[in-house]
Design an enzyme around this catalytic site. Sequence first.
Site, mmCIF file in Angstrom:
data_model
loop_
_atom_site.group_PDB
_atom_site.id
_atom_site.type_symbol
_atom_site.label_atom_id
_atom_site.label_comp_id
_atom_site.label_asym_id
_atom_site.label_seq_id
_atom_site.Cartn_x
_atom_site.Cartn_y
_atom_site.Cartn_z
ATOM 1 N N TYR A 129 -0.261 0.312 10.564
ATOM 2 C CA TYR A 129 -0.712 -0.131 9.246
ATOM 3 C C TYR A 129 0.394 0.047 8.211
ATOM 4 O O TYR A 129 0.671 -0.860 7.404
ATOM 5 C CB TYR A 129 -1.952 0.656 8.822
ATOM 6 C CG TYR A 129 -2.466 0.285 7.449
ATOM 7 C CD1 TYR A 129 -3.166 -0.899 7.246
ATOM 8 C CD2 TYR A 129 -2.242 1.119 6.353
ATOM 9 C CE1 TYR A 129 -3.635 -1.249 5.985
ATOM 10 C CE2 TYR A 129 -2.702 0.773 5.086
ATOM 11 C CZ TYR A 129 -3.395 -0.407 4.910
ATOM 12 O OH TYR A 129 -3.854 -0.758 3.653
ATOM 13 N N SER A 131 0.850 -1.192 0.000
ATOM 14 C CA SER A 131 0.000 0.000 0.000
ATOM 15 C C SER A 131 0.883 1.238 0.000
ATOM 16 O O SER A 131 2.039 1.196 0.436
ATOM 17 C CB SER A 131 -0.896 0.009 1.245
ATOM 18 O OG SER A 131 -1.485 1.279 1.463
#
Length: 328
Positions: free
Chosen positions: A184, A158
């Site tokens: 994350y 990501s």
Amino acid sequence: MTKQKPLQTGFGPETTAQEVLAGQDLSGKVAIVTGGHGGIGLETTRALAGAGATVIVGARDVNKAQEVLASLKNVEVIRLDLADLSSIDEFAAIYRSSNRALDLLILNAGVCFPPTIKDERGFDTHFETNYLGHFQLTVGLWEALKRSEDARVVSLSSIGHMTGPIDFDDLHFTQRPYDKVVSYGESKTACSLFAIELDKRGREHGVRAFAVHPGAIMSGLARHLSDEDLAGWGVKRNEDGTYVTSEGFRTAEQGAATSVWCAVSPMLNGMGGVYCEDGDIKEVVSADSQLHRGVRSWAIDSVSAEKLWTISEDLLHIPHGTIPRSQD
């Protein structure tokens, strides 16, 4: 070694998985897609199965996945919970018992800002689910991947990796204050480093690996995000659970394009160990860049990738060298 340099493929943010697959016949190929019944995972499953591949979907809720996938041909569902060691081992054992080669492994499933930040082992939930569970799964499927002699593994990273490199001294936030954004981001850096190291270990066996940023897509991954979190990304949640997004967001069909491209494109024959986006290998950008594209050097650093691999083996009590490292 493949250079981290765009190939000028002609694809871009609006390219769909179907467009990437145009004219390709995947009959006889077997793919596994984790989380392949929702969001970009569903579109990945739909595209691969539509091109003739047999697709096995790993899902925590088998009944739900079967309902979603009922209209698709060539699709099987096996229970898989990436936060459960025994579930991962059972999934891998079931697949190995079929004696099939594995041609495509799409490590798509993940969580974002979950309500529980650590598991019973004290492992950070983002790190455990997004990365470590997929590491364990890949090791369990290694012999099937080798049997293909032409396998590809796609690890969903990501742009969140831009928050910074992994803090190897505090993987599970026992010494620093927990920060969900950093947590994350580090898990997605780990997913990218995994592809770099797996490619090095797998290429002599015909197993190539790629890290993918799919772009910004609103899907079930956002279910744990607060309205404040969403607002920071220019997104509003409607009362019916749907989203109103700002410019720059993609459809699930567009979000699946780079995963599918990395999995099947002949443009990547003989290549691997790179970070991809927009249907192409993506350029490296500076560490302090605020651009929401490109890859930062720490997400493709070979030294960090090898270090993470060894730590992962230790965390999961996997003997070192189960997937041996080839020499340059």
